[in-house]
Write a protein that holds these residues in place. Structure first.
Motif, PDB file in Angstrom:
ATOM      1  N   UNK A 223       0.827  -1.220   0.000  1.00  0.00           N
ATOM      2  CA  UNK A 223       0.000   0.000   0.000  1.00  0.00           C
ATOM      3  C   UNK A 223       0.858   1.266   0.000  1.00  0.00           C
TER       4      UNK A 223
ATOM      5  N   UNK B  23       8.584  12.227   8.497  1.00  0.00           N
ATOM      6  CA  UNK B  23       7.861  13.498   8.553  1.00  0.00           C
ATOM      7  C   UNK B  23       8.776  14.516   7.889  1.00  0.00           C
TER       8      UNK B  23
ATOM      9  N   UNK C  35      19.586   0.555   3.443  1.00  0.00           N
ATOM     10  CA  UNK C  35      20.050   1.871   3.877  1.00  0.00           C
ATOM     11  C   UNK C  35      18.867   2.829   3.896  1.00  0.00           C
ATOM     12  N   UNK C  36      18.692   3.554   4.963  1.00  0.00           N
ATOM     13  CA  UNK C  36      17.618   4.558   5.041  1.00  0.00           C
ATOM     14  C   UNK C  36      18.160   5.892   4.564  1.00  0.00           C
TER      15      UNK C  36
ATOM     16  N   UNK D  13       8.846   3.206  18.578  1.00  0.00           N
ATOM     17  CA  UNK D  13       8.588   4.382  19.402  1.00  0.00           C
ATOM     18  C   UNK D  13       9.777   5.322  19.448  1.00  0.00           C
TER      19      UNK D  13
ATOM     20  N   UNK E 235      12.363  13.661   9.327  1.00  0.00           N
ATOM     21  CA  UNK E 235      12.491  13.196  10.701  1.00  0.00           C
ATOM     22  C   UNK E 235      11.810  11.826  10.763  1.00  0.00           C
TER      23      UNK E 235
ATOM     24  N   UNK F 284       8.191   2.482  13.749  1.00  0.00           N
ATOM     25  CA  UNK F 284       6.893   1.902  14.105  1.00  0.00           C
ATOM     26  C   UNK F 284       7.057   0.417  14.419  1.00  0.00           C
ATOM     27  N   UNK F 285       7.771  -0.296  13.570  1.00  0.00           N
ATOM     28  CA  UNK F 285       8.065  -1.707  13.789  1.00  0.00           C
ATOM     29  C   UNK F 285       9.502  -1.954  13.381  1.00  0.00           C
TER      30      UNK F 285
ATOM     31  N   UNK G 269       7.924   5.894  10.146  1.00  0.00           N
ATOM     32  CA  UNK G 269       7.157   7.017   9.640  1.00  0.00           C
ATOM     33  C   UNK G 269       8.128   8.160   9.435  1.00  0.00           C
TER      34      UNK G 269
ATOM     35  N   UNK H  12      10.449   8.197  12.811  1.00  0.00           N
ATOM     36  CA  UNK H  12      10.154   7.425  14.009  1.00  0.00           C
ATOM     37  C   UNK H  12       9.979   5.970  13.579  1.00  0.00           C
TER      38      UNK H  12
ATOM     39  N   UNK I 137       2.944  14.629   3.931  1.00  0.00           N
ATOM     40  CA  UNK I 137       4.051  15.105   4.756  1.00  0.00           C
ATOM     41  C   UNK I 137       4.497  14.019   5.727  1.00  0.00           C
ATOM     42  N   UNK I 138       3.560  13.197   6.203  1.00  0.00           N
ATOM     43  CA  UNK I 138       3.923  12.065   7.063  1.00  0.00           C
ATOM     44  C   UNK I 138       3.591  10.797   6.315  1.00  0.00           C
ATOM     45  N   UNK I 139       4.584   9.952   6.088  1.00  0.00           N
ATOM     46  CA  UNK I 139       4.288   8.734   5.332  1.00  0.00           C
ATOM     47  C   UNK I 139       5.053   7.548   5.888  1.00  0.00           C
ATOM     48  N   UNK I 140       4.503   6.369   5.669  1.00  0.00           N
ATOM     49  CA  UNK I 140       5.137   5.137   6.130  1.00  0.00           C
ATOM     50  C   UNK I 140       6.078   4.618   5.053  1.00  0.00           C
TER      51      UNK I 140
END
Lengths: 545, 545
Positions: B123, B504, B436-437, B475, B447, B451-452, B502, B449, B425-428
């Motif tokens: 998704x 941002x 690599x992120x 978290x 920025x 989630x899993x 996530x 965070x 603006x905020x997406x998974x």
């Protein structure tokens, strides 16, 4: 000797025509690279037509790769320039990796940006007419207002929806209002509940005349033509403040309007402002040969450059105007000067005299002042179109624009309203004291925090032990009950003073609550205080409606 | 007797053709209203052409107001239906005010939505082909990949950018891949650093054949044609998971790809699911006359309805297929049945036999099976185009689509890449272990965070007293240094496990920090712990780059 590397930053008229002129000057004798944020050239004079739907956005533009066959085109965002190391750092691709590009000559053609920050409320609530996206967005916005006016039962909503305001009576403002009036007039027959006399189209111009660069007779004709078509022109009047539903003029008048198109307010692009460059009036102060003093093989032209037309121009304000006509001539001189510099010859100063100006007024009327010949009406409009289609770079673009114009005569103007603009999930909204923010029963689709001012929340159905009314000040919030899955507002919110709020849509709020534990626990505590529980089902949701 | 009020929810083939047929049945003898989320009809069969740029989005559609002269068109979002009170509640306009509409007959034609939630990562990372926005977005996405492949120096980035994957080998998937291959092939000459053999175009189909509804000979032709043009077709293969850079197939293969187009996964529209209606297989179980049992004058057709073609169809799965061809016939029968009901006559069951099927394969090739006649190649393609332009509702749309097709033969396919889609603006984002992120030195524009999963942050240049590496779990967050105005990453972030984050964007983060005090104070404390100060200048900023 290695080929000189010439890097051009920016793909407006200045950048594109410099690239083409350099290719003609150097042939294969130089590596030429154009760095551009978008992969297409926008033909600015057609933006008002895109805004009114007579040309589709894709066809008012040409891909740089069609226009520049032997020039490297790099779609990237300029980050910074190191003038000593002679390198440009750009970010490209999804990952935004930095890439360094070296140059022997650098051409800065980054234009200007719109800055509406001097007028309260204008930046969050105005549409602009600088980019192709802006023009596309304007068309959708106007059609959306007609759709809503046709179905609403509320007279004040209808009045705001049918009032269209353009700020600025220069070329951009006048062409925009003329085309917008044509779009509206041609479309009205499809909106059975909207009549022409309910529509107001207004231009605010701070100076005492529109089209200030035009001769008096042409200005008078333009004004009369537009007024005949129902456009109100208010001279000596600027905008003092804006909200989502109203503007205040410098004359103190309030206008209910949901459409404010600002064609005013220029500022240097942030990347130019960050460079270590001499700025005067927000533009790069270049020498008469378009070189930037003391930066070594750096040049600039177009809207981002302040170009003296005579020696000692600083004292008399005798600078090249920021028009496409001048940018194209500047590009030729700049390319020739780089070629001279490469041959160790003396450079030459830029010199050019304007050949005149033209403006389309929409509805097949225009004004033109070309090499001393003044035309008005249909002929001027036809000349405008002929000139611009001839000027439009790229053969496919000419074919498409001409086809659009022909088909536009024989088919109705399309009312298809594509979503050209997704509003940001978090956005600022300005309200005047007394404005309704939402009403009990409205759809609950946003969470609000107060940034400035104060909001009064009242409910007809208070919870036991809760007051019927409360006041929320800066840092406070309201509307958070939507996290419980409420689809309707249980209270009415009104601005108690002039107020700025930030509104966050439901999906965004839930994503943040899901991902950032302190964000969630804060609002969870807050709901608990109100005797409400954070719902089990309010977790991560990708459900689309 | 007052005129009956007939309200139609939804403007796909079912809704539009019902409105037209009702007008023919009743003339001025009924009030007919169409409620639609968009103000235009999308001609679905042209979506693959829009996705490949041979038709512009606006011209593959017709405004309902052109198509429905004596039908009220209401652009609004359906909230709910009260079957007892016979009212529909809709939200319309900017303020999302609720409006109640009463009906004597209600027609539900709300279609289905795409649901990709069953496949991890699909998704957030897949493109879809359901709406006009989807098609427009696909075209921009493909062009963006070519632009990037042309300028990147990194082979693995180039490989991912030049691999295009379509999930599903039905009509939508096959037509999409055929048109996409044509767009790419025609455009390659403008990308000097991309060669044809670097490009991979892949179709995954879970069944053992593509175009399952077609006769064997036509399927074989289609497969051979596409393979000849370099399309890999993998049968018996579905998608198991996706990230932004890779997919895993059900066969266990990893494919590096930045383009995943999912043409699979249907689900009921949330508003239909919320209604108190009998759903079977996610669709409204209607009677053979298209009425909804026990709801009183409620009817349904098209993709959202499960329409038995014979008595006792439930046992044998003998239902009308969800195609435009059937929807148009259903609309006629439905309108006739409403007219019969209004005259207190008996209604009649829906009956229709398919006249065949056609598919375009792009590059002037197609397959057609029409009333027993089977065609392949250029003739089938020409028949496809002729049929659809004849079927396309509205004369202006026919003129425009034909003009586009003619001009597409004589001009190159435009490469203008308009921003058709603003990412939220905020997406998974999903990552596989080891991905690599971002890398030290990358542009800092988000920025994160967790989630899993878990992320490993390592820096080559640790601050005094700080470790060179840390692990961030659910978290936790990282990348918050961008609030200090850092434009470059000071560390490298990698997924230590399969991870969902996530992200941002900076502007959104700063808006939230500015507006929500607890959000800001949390991150301020966090920076203080690291010995860093929240900057004075990090306040409200509307600066656009």
């Amino acid at each position: 000797m290695p080929k000189p590397r010439i890097v051009i930053l920016g793909g407006g008229f200045g950048g594109l025509y410099t690239a083409r002129a350099l290719r003609r000057e150097f042939g294969d004798g130089a590596e030429i690279e154009l760095v551009t944020a978008e992969n297409y050239f926008v033909f600015q004079p057609l933006l008002p037509e895109v805004g009114a739907g007579s040309v589709t956005p894709i066809h008012a533009t040409s891909p740089f790769r069609f226009l520049l066959k032997h020039v490297r085109v790099r779609k990237a965002i300029v980050d910074s320039v190191d003038f000593d190391a002679k390198t440009v750092t750009v970010f490209q691709g999804v990952q935004r990796r930095p890439t360094e590009i070296s140059y022997d000559h650098l051409v800065i053609a980054l234009g200007q940006v719109v800055d509406l920050s001097r007028t309260p409320g204008l930046a969050p609530h105005a549409l602009t007419m600088k980019s192709l996206e802006d023009a596309r967005r304007l068309r959708g916005h106007v059609i959306e207002r007609l759709e809503h006016a046709d179905i609403t039962n509320l007279p004040e909503v209808k009045r705001g929806a049918l009032t269209f305001t353009v700020i600025g009576g220069g070329f951009s403002g006048i062409e925009t209002v003329g085309e917008m009036a044509e779009l509206i007039d041609r479309s009205l027959k499809y909106y059975p509940n909207v009549s022409r006399d309910e529509i107001r189209i207004i231009v605010l111009e701070f100076a005492d005349k529109i089209l200030a660069e035009m001769p008096d007779t042409l200005r008078a004709y333009a004004q009369k033509q537009l007024e005949k078509r129902g456009v109100e022109i208010r001279l000596n009047t600027g905008i003092a403040s804006a909200t989502g539903t109203q503007i205040t003029t410098t004359a103190g008048d309030l206008i209910d309007t949901r459409t404010v198109v600002a064609t005013i307010g220029n500022a240097p692009a942030p990347v130019v402002a960050r460079m270590d460059l001499p700025l005067t009036q927000g533009r790069i102060a270049v020498a008469r040969d378009l070189s930037v003093p003391d930066r070594g093989n750096v040049w600039s032209l177009g809207d981002c450059a302040l170009i003296p037309m005579k020696d000692g121009a600083e004292a008399r304000g005798d600078f090249a105007p920021p028009t496409a006509q001048f940018a194209v001539r500047e590009a030729k001189q700049l390319a020739a000067n780089i070629a001279r510099a490469a041959r160790a010859e003396a450079t030459r100063p830029f010199a050019y005299t304007s050949k005149g100006a033209m403006a389309s007024l929409g509805a097949r009327r225009g004004v033109a002042d070309v090499m001393g010949v003044r035309l008005t009406g249909f002929l001027a409009w036809l000349l405008w179109r002929a000139y611009y289609v001839a000027f439009l770079p790229g053969f496919p673009a000419k074919v498409w624009v001409l086809s659009h114009w022909v088909l536009d005569w024989v088919t109705p103007r399309s009312l298809v309203n594509l979503k050209s603009h997704t509003p940001p999930a978090a956005r600022h909204i300005h309200y005047r004291a007394g404005d309704r923010i939402y009403e009990q029963g409205n759809r609950a689709d946003g969470f609000y925090t107060v940034i400035e001012g104060a909001v009064e929340i009242t409910t007809e159905t208070p919870q036991p032990g809760q007051p019927a009314s409360r006041r929320v000040g800066p840092g406070g919030h309201f509307g958070e009950r939507m996290v419980l899955g409420a689809t309707r507002r249980v209270a009415t919110a009104r601005a108690a003073e002039d107020t700025i709020v930030m509104v966050l849509d439901r999906e965004e709020f839930m994503k943040l609550a899901d991902a950032i534990p302190p964000f969630r626990s804060y609002f969870e505590d807050h709901l608990t205080e109100k005797g409400l529980d954070w719902p089990e089902t309010a977790g991560r949701s990708n459900a689309a409606e």
